[in-house]
Scaffold this motif. Structure first.
Motif, PDB file in Angstrom:
ATOM      1  N   LEU A 152      47.254 -50.829   3.069  1.00  0.00           N
ATOM      2  CA  LEU A 152      47.025 -51.159   1.645  1.00  0.00           C
ATOM      3  C   LEU A 152      45.659 -51.862   1.711  1.00  0.00           C
ATOM      4  N   ARG A 153      44.764 -51.459   0.986  1.00  0.00           N
ATOM      5  CA  ARG A 153      43.608 -51.845   0.575  1.00  0.00           C
ATOM      6  C   ARG A 153      43.143 -52.117  -1.060  1.00  0.00           C
ATOM      7  N   VAL A 154      42.149 -52.959  -1.039  1.00  0.00           N
ATOM      8  CA  VAL A 154      41.636 -53.036  -2.395  1.00  0.00           C
ATOM      9  C   VAL A 154      40.834 -52.087  -2.875  1.00  0.00           C
ATOM     10  N   ALA A 155      40.967 -51.519  -4.329  1.00  0.00           N
ATOM     11  CA  ALA A 155      40.017 -50.556  -4.812  1.00  0.00           C
ATOM     12  C   ALA A 155      39.640 -50.885  -5.989  1.00  0.00           C
ATOM     13  N   ARG A 156      38.333 -50.851  -6.691  1.00  0.00           N
ATOM     14  CA  ARG A 156      37.972 -51.182  -8.016  1.00  0.00           C
ATOM     15  C   ARG A 156      38.327 -49.961  -8.793  1.00  0.00           C
ATOM     16  N   VAL A 157      38.725 -50.402 -10.179  1.00  0.00           N
ATOM     17  CA  VAL A 157      39.537 -49.518 -10.923  1.00  0.00           C
ATOM     18  C   VAL A 157      39.013 -50.003 -12.422  1.00  0.00           C
ATOM     19  N   TYR A 158      39.156 -49.254 -13.339  1.00  0.00           N
ATOM     20  CA  TYR A 158      38.883 -49.735 -14.566  1.00  0.00           C
ATOM     21  C   TYR A 158      39.969 -49.391 -15.715  1.00  0.00           C
ATOM     22  N   ARG A 159      40.387 -50.591 -16.545  1.00  0.00           N
ATOM     23  CA  ARG A 159      41.672 -50.729 -17.153  1.00  0.00           C
ATOM     24  C   ARG A 159      40.995 -50.807 -18.722  1.00  0.00           C
ATOM     25  N   GLU A 160      41.911 -50.168 -19.648  1.00  0.00           N
ATOM     26  CA  GLU A 160      41.827 -50.472 -20.926  1.00  0.00           C
ATOM     27  C   GLU A 160      42.852 -51.535 -21.450  1.00  0.00           C
ATOM     28  N   VAL A 161      42.238 -52.807 -21.837  1.00  0.00           N
ATOM     29  CA  VAL A 161      43.057 -53.793 -22.142  1.00  0.00           C
ATOM     30  C   VAL A 161      42.620 -54.387 -23.556  1.00  0.00           C
ATOM     31  N   LYS A 162      43.791 -55.299 -24.210  1.00  0.00           N
ATOM     32  CA  LYS A 162      43.025 -56.060 -25.487  1.00  0.00           C
ATOM     33  C   LYS A 162      42.551 -57.462 -25.066  1.00  0.00           C
ATOM     34  N   ALA A 163      41.631 -58.036 -25.511  1.00  0.00           N
ATOM     35  CA  ALA A 163      41.255 -59.275 -25.109  1.00  0.00           C
ATOM     36  C   ALA A 163      40.568 -59.736 -26.363  1.00  0.00           C
ATOM     37  N   GLU A 164      41.198 -60.950 -26.806  1.00  0.00           N
ATOM     38  CA  GLU A 164      40.987 -61.506 -28.059  1.00  0.00           C
ATOM     39  C   GLU A 164      41.114 -60.591 -29.288  1.00  0.00           C
ATOM     40  N   GLY A 165      42.145 -59.878 -29.234  1.00  0.00           N
ATOM     41  CA  GLY A 165      42.401 -58.742 -30.227  1.00  0.00           C
ATOM     42  C   GLY A 165      41.559 -57.375 -30.304  1.00  0.00           C
ATOM     43  N   GLU A 166      40.628 -57.544 -29.277  1.00  0.00           N
ATOM     44  CA  GLU A 166      40.007 -56.159 -29.306  1.00  0.00           C
ATOM     45  C   GLU A 166      40.264 -55.262 -28.204  1.00  0.00           C
ATOM     46  N   ALA A 167      40.264 -53.900 -28.444  1.00  0.00           N
ATOM     47  CA  ALA A 167      40.249 -53.198 -27.296  1.00  0.00           C
ATOM     48  C   ALA A 167      39.102 -53.024 -26.491  1.00  0.00           C
ATOM     49  N   MET A 168      39.181 -52.982 -25.301  1.00  0.00           N
ATOM     50  CA  MET A 168      37.953 -53.042 -24.140  1.00  0.00           C
ATOM     51  C   MET A 168      38.374 -52.454 -22.920  1.00  0.00           C
ATOM     52  N   THR A 169      37.360 -51.781 -22.211  1.00  0.00           N
ATOM     53  CA  THR A 169      37.443 -51.433 -20.961  1.00  0.00           C
ATOM     54  C   THR A 169      36.986 -52.539 -19.934  1.00  0.00           C
ATOM     55  N   VAL A 170      37.815 -52.891 -18.969  1.00  0.00           N
ATOM     56  CA  VAL A 170      37.216 -53.863 -18.104  1.00  0.00           C
ATOM     57  C   VAL A 170      37.217 -53.543 -16.554  1.00  0.00           C
ATOM     58  N   GLN A 171      36.834 -53.961 -15.919  1.00  0.00           N
ATOM     59  CA  GLN A 171      36.888 -53.682 -14.398  1.00  0.00           C
ATOM     60  C   GLN A 171      37.667 -54.358 -13.626  1.00  0.00           C
ATOM     61  N   SER A 172      38.885 -54.040 -12.956  1.00  0.00           N
ATOM     62  CA  SER A 172      39.682 -54.518 -12.452  1.00  0.00           C
ATOM     63  C   SER A 172      39.963 -54.367 -10.969  1.00  0.00           C
ATOM     64  N   ILE A 173      41.210 -54.205 -10.251  1.00  0.00           N
ATOM     65  CA  ILE A 173      41.310 -53.939  -8.812  1.00  0.00           C
ATOM     66  C   ILE A 173      42.732 -53.518  -8.913  1.00  0.00           C
ATOM     67  N   ALA A 174      43.028 -52.568  -7.680  1.00  0.00           N
ATOM     68  CA  ALA A 174      44.337 -52.287  -7.690  1.00  0.00           C
ATOM     69  C   ALA A 174      44.605 -51.946  -6.116  1.00  0.00           C
ATOM     70  N   LEU A 175      45.866 -52.015  -5.523  1.00  0.00           N
ATOM     71  CA  LEU A 175      46.027 -51.840  -4.104  1.00  0.00           C
ATOM     72  C   LEU A 175      46.348 -50.289  -4.108  1.00  0.00           C
ATOM     73  N   ILE A 176      45.535 -49.587  -2.944  1.00  0.00           N
ATOM     74  CA  ILE A 176      45.792 -48.062  -2.573  1.00  0.00           C
ATOM     75  C   ILE A 176      46.212 -48.210  -1.103  1.00  0.00           C
ATOM     76  N   ASP A 177      46.710 -46.911  -0.671  1.00  0.00           N
ATOM     77  CA  ASP A 177      46.914 -46.921   0.663  1.00  0.00           C
ATOM     78  C   ASP A 177      45.975 -46.058   1.121  1.00  0.00           C
ATOM     79  N   THR A 178      45.414 -46.395   2.248  1.00  0.00           N
ATOM     80  CA  THR A 178      44.142 -45.777   2.949  1.00  0.00           C
ATOM     81  C   THR A 178      44.479 -44.859   4.127  1.00  0.00           C
ATOM     82  N   LYS A 179      45.908 -44.869   4.466  1.00  0.00           N
ATOM     83  CA  LYS A 179      46.369 -44.178   5.362  1.00  0.00           C
ATOM     84  C   LYS A 179      47.122 -42.700   5.270  1.00  0.00           C
ATOM     85  N   LEU A 180      47.818 -42.843   3.832  1.00  0.00           N
ATOM     86  CA  LEU A 180      48.450 -41.949   3.386  1.00  0.00           C
ATOM     87  C   LEU A 180      47.843 -41.311   2.024  1.00  0.00           C
TER      88      LEU A 180
END
Length: 219
Positions: free
Chosen positions: A188-216
């Motif tokens: 498992l390693r960290v990868a950058r992803v983008y997610r749709e979220v609601k912040a302060e009542g407004e929908a927006m796309t933000v940069q986040s991270i997620a764990l992915i498997d690098t071997k499989l």
């Protein structure tokens, strides 16, 4: 999802507020199991939004949702009296093994960076756990250098997750772990992803991270 700032602070006497909060701490699991159900319960009980209990519990559910979405975890809220500092419990999956990794999570919503003391407490929370258990500290600010030293030098499997607060979208922007945890997490390693979220009542796309498997390629 309802905004947790929408319900009014309680105008009851301080003693009543204290008793209500104390009852929540003892029996909280009976009344809520998600952020939405907690917000409903807090509104019904007239709990002030600025109490440590309300703010902390909101953050615990934010972390729960974030780690389920981004860190391959299946978690349940366990905060309350007798929890020994553990707020979330569950398992984590990897592609290398069918076995689920036991996980315990401590959530610290504070206005200062988590330092050595919190990482020592995290290490102590593993005292009665199996060697295969991963302990995670979640906070909305990056860890101090002293805190990271405790993390990396420990022979216990430990990780740190930077999870933003509810009003910032509640996404995970950093995850680091030590060599003991790396033996459990495999490929498992960290990868950058983008997610749709609601912040302060407004929908927006933000940069986040997620764990992915690098071997499989598929899980």
């Amino acid at each position: 999802m309802a905004c947790w700032r929408q319900f009014r602070p309680c105008v009851s006497c301080p003693r009543h507020v204290t008793l209500v909060i104390r009852r929540n701490l003892i029996n909280g699991a009976k009344y809520h199991h998600s952020l939405d159900t907690f917000l409903q319960y807090a509104k019904q009980q007239g709990l002030p939004v600025n109490t440590t209990y309300v703010v902390g519990t909101v953050y615990e559910y934010v972390v729960l949702d974030s780690l389920i979405k981004s860190a391959r975890m299946s978690l349940e809220h366990s905060g309350g009296t007798g929890d020994k500092g553990v707020d979330l419990r569950g398992t984590m999956s990897t592609c290398e093994s069918e076995k689920k990794i036991p996980v315990i999570v401590q959530c610290k919503y504070e206005q200062k960076k988590p330092g050595a003391r919190l990482f020592r407490e995290l290490e102590g929370s593993l005292a009665n756990s199996s060697p295969e258990t991963l302990a995670v500290l979640a906070a909305p600010l990056s860890a101090t250098a002293a805190g990271k030293r405790i993390l990396t030098s420990s022979d216990k499997a430990m990780a740190f997750c930077l999870v933003l607060g509810y009003e910032e979208g509640g996404v995970m922007t950093q995850m680091i772990w030590n060599s003991a945890a790396d033996k459990l997490l495999g490929g498992l390693r960290v990868a950058r992803v983008y997610r749709e979220v609601k912040a302060e009542g407004e929908a927006m796309t933000v940069q986040s991270i997620a764990l992915i498997d690098t071997k499989l390629s598929a899980c």
